[in-house]
Design a protein around this motif. Structure first.
Motif, mmCIF file in Angstrom:
data_model
loop_
_atom_site.group_PDB
_atom_site.id
_atom_site.type_symbol
_atom_site.label_atom_id
_atom_site.label_comp_id
_atom_site.label_asym_id
_atom_site.label_seq_id
_atom_site.Cartn_x
_atom_site.Cartn_y
_atom_site.Cartn_z
ATOM 1 N N ASP A 184 0.828 -1.209 0.000
ATOM 2 C CA ASP A 184 0.000 0.000 0.000
ATOM 3 C C ASP A 184 0.862 1.258 0.000
ATOM 4 O O ASP A 184 0.571 2.233 -0.690
ATOM 5 C CB ASP A 184 -0.905 0.026 1.236
ATOM 6 N N THR A 185 1.925 1.236 0.794
ATOM 7 C CA THR A 185 2.765 2.429 0.854
ATOM 8 C C THR A 185 3.454 2.688 -0.488
ATOM 9 O O THR A 185 3.680 3.839 -0.870
ATOM 10 C CB THR A 185 3.833 2.315 1.964
ATOM 11 N N GLU A 186 3.769 1.621 -1.206
ATOM 12 C CA GLU A 186 4.378 1.788 -2.527
ATOM 13 C C GLU A 186 3.397 2.426 -3.504
ATOM 14 O O GLU A 186 3.774 3.273 -4.322
ATOM 15 C CB GLU A 186 4.874 0.446 -3.053
ATOM 16 N N ILE A 187 2.154 2.021 -3.430
ATOM 17 C CA ILE A 187 1.119 2.611 -4.286
ATOM 18 C C ILE A 187 0.961 4.096 -3.965
ATOM 19 O O ILE A 187 0.877 4.943 -4.852
ATOM 20 C CB ILE A 187 -0.214 1.862 -4.099
ATOM 21 N N GLU A 188 0.951 4.404 -2.691
ATOM 22 C CA GLU A 188 0.808 5.797 -2.268
ATOM 23 C C GLU A 188 1.984 6.641 -2.758
ATOM 24 O O GLU A 188 1.811 7.782 -3.200
ATOM 25 C CB GLU A 188 0.712 5.862 -0.749
ATOM 26 N N ALA A 189 3.190 6.087 -2.646
ATOM 27 C CA ALA A 189 4.386 6.845 -3.059
ATOM 28 C C ALA A 189 4.393 7.072 -4.567
ATOM 29 O O ALA A 189 4.764 8.153 -5.031
ATOM 30 C CB ALA A 189 5.647 6.116 -2.612
ATOM 31 N N ASP A 190 3.998 6.060 -5.337
ATOM 32 C CA ASP A 190 3.907 6.247 -6.792
ATOM 33 C C ASP A 190 2.900 7.340 -7.129
ATOM 34 O O ASP A 190 3.130 8.178 -8.004
ATOM 35 C CB ASP A 190 3.476 4.936 -7.463
ATOM 36 N N THR A 191 1.777 7.334 -6.436
ATOM 37 C CA THR A 191 0.714 8.302 -6.719
ATOM 38 C C THR A 191 1.160 9.718 -6.400
ATOM 39 O O THR A 191 1.034 10.638 -7.218
ATOM 40 C CB THR A 191 -0.545 7.952 -5.905
ATOM 41 N N LEU A 192 1.678 9.920 -5.200
ATOM 42 C CA LEU A 192 2.109 11.260 -4.811
ATOM 43 C C LEU A 192 3.286 11.733 -5.647
ATOM 44 O O LEU A 192 3.391 12.927 -5.965
ATOM 45 C CB LEU A 192 2.479 11.286 -3.324
ATOM 46 N N ALA A 193 4.174 10.817 -6.034
ATOM 47 C CA ALA A 193 5.346 11.203 -6.828
ATOM 48 C C ALA A 193 4.952 11.900 -8.117
ATOM 49 O O ALA A 193 5.634 12.834 -8.562
ATOM 50 C CB ALA A 193 6.198 9.974 -7.133
ATOM 51 N N VAL A 194 3.848 11.471 -8.724
ATOM 52 C CA VAL A 194 3.392 12.112 -9.961
ATOM 53 C C VAL A 194 3.069 13.583 -9.708
ATOM 54 O O VAL A 194 3.442 14.464 -10.487
ATOM 55 C CB VAL A 194 2.165 11.368 -10.534
ATOM 56 N N GLY A 195 2.391 13.859 -8.588
ATOM 57 C CA GLY A 195 2.082 15.244 -8.257
ATOM 58 C C GLY A 195 3.318 16.066 -7.970
ATOM 59 O O GLY A 195 3.407 17.244 -8.351
ATOM 60 N N LEU A 196 4.306 15.460 -7.297
ATOM 61 C CA LEU A 196 5.557 16.169 -7.025
ATOM 62 C C LEU A 196 6.262 16.535 -8.331
ATOM 63 O O LEU A 196 6.780 17.647 -8.484
ATOM 64 C CB LEU A 196 6.485 15.310 -6.168
ATOM 65 N N LEU A 197 6.290 15.588 -9.263
ATOM 66 C CA LEU A 197 6.935 15.843 -10.553
ATOM 67 C C LEU A 197 6.204 16.925 -11.333
ATOM 68 O O LEU A 197 6.833 17.766 -11.980
ATOM 69 C CB LEU A 197 6.971 14.556 -11.384
ATOM 70 N N ALA A 198 4.866 16.889 -11.293
ATOM 71 C CA ALA A 198 4.079 17.877 -12.037
ATOM 72 C C ALA A 198 4.395 19.285 -11.556
ATOM 73 O O ALA A 198 4.613 20.201 -12.356
ATOM 74 C CB ALA A 198 2.587 17.572 -11.885
ATOM 75 N N ARG A 199 4.434 19.479 -10.262
ATOM 76 C CA ARG A 199 4.729 20.806 -9.731
ATOM 77 C C ARG A 199 6.140 21.244 -10.105
ATOM 78 O O ARG A 199 6.386 22.432 -10.328
ATOM 79 C CB ARG A 199 4.603 20.802 -8.220
ATOM 80 N N ALA A 200 7.069 20.317 -10.137
ATOM 81 C CA ALA A 200 8.461 20.651 -10.448
ATOM 82 C C ALA A 200 8.712 20.788 -11.936
ATOM 83 O O ALA A 200 9.815 21.128 -12.353
ATOM 84 C CB ALA A 200 9.396 19.600 -9.853
#
Length: 357
Positions: A259-275
């Motif tokens: 579950d934590t891996e799924i969460e990290a993949d999901t949030l990572a997309v948002g981090l990349l988008a902002r950057a």
């Protein structure tokens, strides 16, 4: 908690690796009596590359942390970071005295905007001379302890506002005001290793030199970094209570780890988008990682197709709701004055931590 502090401590110690590599390179060059002046070592170059990527992501996502870090953009070294036998050589090469030398500066960072340059030496902070700072931590063998103590002091000072730094550049003293950028997600360190891997410990993000070498595309590397930073932001280490990947592979708590891996993949997309990174990079990296590690069994991590589906779905969601993650231009300047105050992407799945291993 003691285990967590020990792990964080070991990550900080590994930040010495670029300095040790630099000392070895200079020693080898001296032995060859080569006339040319050496630059930084390959490992130091990797360290700077990782710091650039991490800094960019952290600054553009500063509002995701209730207590953001104070980021400087400085990569430092001092004489204590080298064995006693190497200090004369290092001092001669970099003009390094008893202060803290600027090994590198991240372009666009707070330090860069303040006018700090590679090769400068920090000799005083708010009037306090660095020659007498933490001298008890200077031993005969290389140690990162004194730099760590200074970075802690600098961070605390910057929490109160801009700091006054006194520098020495080519023997000439300079004084400047130095503010910090706000950032979220932790610090970054390159680990000399042949494994194709990355992981996080709640405060640091570690990436192996092999992965740094194999992933030439900065946007793909940024997905790795963002994924591990997501673990730190979401405090997965605390949630898992030190549950190891080995135990998860034995079936003990593997569902929550996944579950934590799924969460990290999901949030990572948002981090990349902002950057402002290319959002096609996560899928490219995942395909490449699957080729590099074909024998991985998806017990602690979702399988390749599922992970690609997760990041693709989050990208589509952000495209439908762009206000949830304002996309910065790819060449956006850093700085707290540029940081966005926007809502983070909503995560509809219970999020999870993935180290690549």
């Amino acid at each position: 908690m003691m285990m967590q502090r020990t792990r964080t401590r070991s990550m900080a110690v590994l930040r010495m690796a670029p300095m040790l590599a630099l000392a070895l390179a200079l020693t080898a060059l001296q032995a060859q009596a080569a006339p040319e002046s050496p630059g930084m070592s390959p490992l130091a170059d990797q360290d700077l590359r990782l710091a650039r990527i991490g800094y960019r992501i952290a600054v553009q996502n500063a509002d995701r942390c209730p207590f953001p870090d104070r980021l400087t953009g400085l990569l430092l070294h001092d004489r204590a970071a080298y064995d006693e036998r190497d200090r004369t050589l290092i001092a001669a090469r970099f003009g390094l005295g008893n202060g803290f030398g600027v090994r590198d500066v991240i372009e666009g960072s707070a330090a860069d905007r303040a006018g700090i340059r590679r090769g400068d030496e920090i000799v005083a902070l708010n009037g306090s001379e660095m020659a007498s700072f933490a001298v008890g931590l200077i031993g005969r063998t290389a140690s990162y302890d004194r730099i760590d103590a200074f970075e802690t002091l600098l961070s605390r000072t910057l929490q109160q506002g801009p700091a006054t730094l006194e520098l020495r550049r080519d023997g000439v003293p300079r004084t400047l005001q130095f503010p910090a950028d706000l950032g979220c997600g932790g610090r970054w360190v390159v680990i000399p290793a042949n494994a194709f891997n990355a992981w996080s410990d709640g405060h640091y993000v570690a990436v192996t030199s092999r992965l740094m070498t194999d992933i030439a595309d900065d946007a793909e590397l940024a997905f790795v970094v963002a994924h591990e930073m997501s673990h730190n932001i979401l405090r997965h280490q605390e949630q898992l209570h030190g549950r190891s990947a080995l135990l998860a592979q034995l079936g003990l708590g593997s569902a929550r780890v996944k579950d934590t891996e799924i969460e990290a993949d999901t949030l990572a997309v948002g981090l990349l988008a902002r950057a402002g990174y290319d959002l096609g990079a996560p899928e490219r990296f995942l395909v490449q990682a699957a080729r590099k590690r074909p024998f991985d069994v998806p017990i602690t991590h979702p399988g390749l197709k599922r992970r690609i589906g997760i990041v693709t779905a989050e990208i589509a969601r952000l495209q439908l709701h762009p206000s949830t993650a304002t996309v910065a231009p790819s060449n956006a300047a850093f700085g707290s004055e540029h940081a966005r105050t926007v809502e983070p992407p909503a995560v509809t799945t219970p999020i999870a931590l993935e180290t690549i291993d």
